[in-house]
Design a protein around this motif. Structure first.
Motif, PDB file in Angstrom:
ATOM      1  N   UNK A 127     -49.789  64.955 -32.849  1.00  0.00           N
ATOM      2  CA  UNK A 127     -48.827  64.431 -33.824  1.00  0.00           C
ATOM      3  C   UNK A 127     -47.780  63.573 -33.129  1.00  0.00           C
ATOM      4  N   UNK A 128     -47.071  62.759 -33.924  1.00  0.00           N
ATOM      5  CA  UNK A 128     -46.033  61.887 -33.378  1.00  0.00           C
ATOM      6  C   UNK A 128     -44.677  62.219 -33.999  1.00  0.00           C
ATOM      7  N   UNK A 129     -43.636  61.871 -33.261  1.00  0.00           N
ATOM      8  CA  UNK A 129     -42.271  62.024 -33.770  1.00  0.00           C
ATOM      9  C   UNK A 129     -41.970  60.874 -34.727  1.00  0.00           C
ATOM     10  N   UNK A 130     -41.330  61.145 -35.879  1.00  0.00           N
ATOM     11  CA  UNK A 130     -41.191  60.123 -36.907  1.00  0.00           C
ATOM     12  C   UNK A 130     -39.942  59.252 -36.849  1.00  0.00           C
ATOM     13  N   UNK A 131     -38.945  59.613 -36.039  1.00  0.00           N
ATOM     14  CA  UNK A 131     -37.644  58.936 -36.108  1.00  0.00           C
ATOM     15  C   UNK A 131     -37.683  57.523 -35.546  1.00  0.00           C
ATOM     16  N   UNK A 132     -37.070  56.581 -36.283  1.00  0.00           N
ATOM     17  CA  UNK A 132     -36.824  55.237 -35.755  1.00  0.00           C
ATOM     18  C   UNK A 132     -35.562  55.231 -34.896  1.00  0.00           C
ATOM     19  N   UNK A 133     -34.520  55.880 -35.376  1.00  0.00           N
ATOM     20  CA  UNK A 133     -33.246  55.912 -34.663  1.00  0.00           C
ATOM     21  C   UNK A 133     -33.407  56.462 -33.254  1.00  0.00           C
ATOM     22  N   UNK A 134     -34.209  57.529 -33.102  1.00  0.00           N
ATOM     23  CA  UNK A 134     -34.367  58.154 -31.794  1.00  0.00           C
ATOM     24  C   UNK A 134     -35.026  57.218 -30.795  1.00  0.00           C
ATOM     25  N   UNK A 135     -35.899  56.338 -31.265  1.00  0.00           N
ATOM     26  CA  UNK A 135     -36.548  55.377 -30.374  1.00  0.00           C
ATOM     27  C   UNK A 135     -35.512  54.407 -29.816  1.00  0.00           C
ATOM     28  N   UNK A 136     -34.644  53.898 -30.686  1.00  0.00           N
ATOM     29  CA  UNK A 136     -33.585  53.003 -30.223  1.00  0.00           C
ATOM     30  C   UNK A 136     -32.651  53.710 -29.253  1.00  0.00           C
ATOM     31  N   UNK A 137     -32.301  54.950 -29.543  1.00  0.00           N
ATOM     32  CA  UNK A 137     -31.405  55.699 -28.657  1.00  0.00           C
ATOM     33  C   UNK A 137     -32.045  55.955 -27.304  1.00  0.00           C
ATOM     34  N   UNK A 138     -33.363  56.171 -27.286  1.00  0.00           N
ATOM     35  CA  UNK A 138     -34.058  56.365 -26.008  1.00  0.00           C
ATOM     36  C   UNK A 138     -33.960  55.119 -25.147  1.00  0.00           C
ATOM     37  N   UNK A 139     -34.054  53.947 -25.762  1.00  0.00           N
ATOM     38  CA  UNK A 139     -33.951  52.698 -25.009  1.00  0.00           C
ATOM     39  C   UNK A 139     -32.534  52.446 -24.509  1.00  0.00           C
ATOM     40  N   UNK A 140     -31.551  53.064 -25.143  1.00  0.00           N
ATOM     41  CA  UNK A 140     -30.144  52.824 -24.812  1.00  0.00           C
ATOM     42  C   UNK A 140     -29.570  53.855 -23.836  1.00  0.00           C
ATOM     43  N   UNK A 141     -30.401  54.704 -23.267  1.00  0.00           N
ATOM     44  CA  UNK A 141     -29.926  55.738 -22.342  1.00  0.00           C
ATOM     45  C   UNK A 141     -28.881  56.646 -22.985  1.00  0.00           C
ATOM     46  N   UNK A 142     -29.089  56.964 -24.247  1.00  0.00           N
ATOM     47  CA  UNK A 142     -28.148  57.815 -24.970  1.00  0.00           C
ATOM     48  C   UNK A 142     -28.193  59.237 -24.435  1.00  0.00           C
ATOM     49  N   UNK A 143     -27.087  59.954 -24.598  1.00  0.00           N
ATOM     50  CA  UNK A 143     -27.030  61.383 -24.310  1.00  0.00           C
ATOM     51  C   UNK A 143     -26.629  62.129 -25.577  1.00  0.00           C
ATOM     52  N   UNK A 144     -27.105  63.352 -25.690  1.00  0.00           N
ATOM     53  CA  UNK A 144     -26.847  64.184 -26.857  1.00  0.00           C
ATOM     54  C   UNK A 144     -25.920  65.318 -26.436  1.00  0.00           C
ATOM     55  N   UNK A 187     -27.346  66.384 -22.886  1.00  0.00           N
ATOM     56  CA  UNK A 187     -28.771  66.245 -22.619  1.00  0.00           C
ATOM     57  C   UNK A 187     -29.150  64.781 -22.788  1.00  0.00           C
ATOM     58  N   UNK A 188     -29.858  64.229 -21.826  1.00  0.00           N
ATOM     59  CA  UNK A 188     -30.364  62.874 -21.999  1.00  0.00           C
ATOM     60  C   UNK A 188     -31.287  62.845 -23.211  1.00  0.00           C
ATOM     61  N   UNK A 189     -31.144  61.812 -24.045  1.00  0.00           N
ATOM     62  CA  UNK A 189     -31.978  61.723 -25.238  1.00  0.00           C
ATOM     63  C   UNK A 189     -33.454  61.794 -24.888  1.00  0.00           C
ATOM     64  N   UNK A 190     -33.838  61.196 -23.774  1.00  0.00           N
ATOM     65  CA  UNK A 190     -35.239  61.199 -23.377  1.00  0.00           C
ATOM     66  C   UNK A 190     -35.733  62.579 -22.962  1.00  0.00           C
ATOM     67  N   UNK A 191     -34.805  63.516 -22.725  1.00  0.00           N
ATOM     68  CA  UNK A 191     -35.176  64.888 -22.374  1.00  0.00           C
ATOM     69  C   UNK A 191     -35.075  65.854 -23.556  1.00  0.00           C
ATOM     70  N   UNK A 192     -34.486  65.405 -24.657  1.00  0.00           N
ATOM     71  CA  UNK A 192     -34.252  66.303 -25.790  1.00  0.00           C
ATOM     72  C   UNK A 192     -35.558  66.775 -26.421  1.00  0.00           C
ATOM     73  N   UNK A 193     -36.470  65.846 -26.656  1.00  0.00           N
ATOM     74  CA  UNK A 193     -37.728  66.180 -27.314  1.00  0.00           C
ATOM     75  C   UNK A 193     -38.807  66.518 -26.289  1.00  0.00           C
ATOM     76  N   UNK A 194     -39.703  67.397 -26.672  1.00  0.00           N
ATOM     77  CA  UNK A 194     -40.767  67.864 -25.780  1.00  0.00           C
ATOM     78  C   UNK A 194     -42.085  67.160 -26.093  1.00  0.00           C
TER      79      UNK A 194
END
Length: 337
Positions: free
Chosen positions: A159-176, A187-194
């Motif tokens: 299965x795939x993750x459905x969020x559009x926003x999360x993809x943009x945040x991953x490219x922006x080096x966002x932290x949660x 947590x780095x956004x890229x580490x939040x999801x498994x």
């Protein structure tokens, strides 16, 4: 839908205590995903803790030139915010490409990150699904898998993750920013999801009771040169077959038209292709220090696609990723070509 208790949180600390102390409790914000799952029988919380009144609804500039986004900021408000539109246009575009205007008016930043897959087998309680019932099997492996993963999948889940926003945040080096019973952490956004591995039922690394309170974006002046491209079956109200969030910094950002610039660095994330927003690190590495040409764009896409693994239904995603990534890179450098 089964009966449940309802409680309105007065403070983050009391909300966390209520959820962490009750294995059957869940947070309620916009509810655009959770309420659907309750109707389908996918979620049966014993207690809903409403966090919509918590003071987590501001977009504020930070001292380092970045932005802090409260977890309760509505998707429509975030997409329209002038700082987001001017400094991080890919994020605004990603938000506007998701759902409908009515849903964006209700959905929150924190909730968007935690939405669950729209795999048809996950949503159908009559079929085996390891994400829904661990150990029951993955119906998509031998079934309808057109929307499914080409990166990072396992024998237990594609299965795939459905969020559009999360993809943009991953490219922006966002932290949660997450607050839990033991305190606050980032947590780095890229580490939040498994990735699914052997536990596809676990979407994130969060513990029960953890509450997302904010998302922080670093100050990236060159992120103004960014965009989000979503490829889907229809023009709106559809989840991505493939999406690309991209931002580039050029060596000569003010060069004369016709001069081919050199890419100093790039940020690329893919959606619709993995169990989490997929940061295209191999493509980024291939683009670093090279001229912004079609040949180099294709080589970067191919470097990333070496990691792809498909099933019969979704093999078309490989050329779709390649073409979409190349198109995005041309858009971000076209004034020089």
């Amino acid at each position: 839908m089964k009966p449940f208790d309802y409680r309105r949180a007065a403070a983050p600390e009391s909300a966390i205590a209520d959820v962490a102390g009750n294995p059957g409790a869940a947070y309620l914000a916009g509810g655009t995903n959770l309420v659907d799952h309750m109707k389908l029988g996918l979620a049966e919380p014993a207690l809903l803790v409403d966090i919509t009144s918590l003071p987590l609804d501001e977009v504020a500039e930070t001292e380092d030139g970045g932005v802090s986004i409260g977890a309760n900021v509505r998707n429509s408000d975030l997409a329209a915010h002038p700082v987001i539109r001017s400094r991080y246009p890919l994020l605004s575009q990603a938000l506007l490409s998701g759902a409908s205007g009515q849903l964006r008016n209700l959905a929150t930043t924190g909730g968007n990150l935690l939405q669950r897959t729209r795999c048809v087998y996950f949503q159908d309680v009559t079929t085996p699904c390891n994400k829904r019932v661990p150990g029951s099997g993955c119906s998509a492996l031998e079934g309808y898998a057109r929307y499914h993963a080409i990166f990072g999948a396992s024998d237990d889940c594609i299965a795939v993750h459905p969020s559009d926003m999360a993809v943009a945040l991953a490219a922006l080096d966002a932290t949660v920013v997450v607050q839990g019973p033991s305190g606050e952490r980032s947590i780095a956004l890229t580490d939040l999801h498994r990735l699914p591995d052997g536990r596809p039922d676990l979407d994130t690394i969060l513990d029960h009771g953890d509450l997302i309170t904010a998302v922080r974006l670093p100050g990236l002046p060159w992120a103004e040169r960014s965009t989000y491209r979503k490829v889907r079956d229809r023009a709106s109200y559809a989840f991505a077959l493939v999406s690309v969030a991209g931002a580039v910094e050029l060596e000569d950002d003010g060069g004369a038209p016709g001069k081919v610039p050199v890419i100093r660095q790039a940020r690329i994330a893919l959606g619709g292709v993995a169990h989490k927003p997929w940061r295209a690190t191999l493509a980024e590495e291939a683009l670093r220090g090279v001229a912004a040409t079609h040949e180099n764009f294709r080589a970067a896409a191919d470097a990333e696609l070496e990691r792809a693994a498909t099933v019969e239904d979704n093999a078309f995603k490989v050329p779709m990723v390649r073409n979409t990534m190349i198109s995005v890179l041309h858009e971000l450098t076209r004034e020089y070509s």
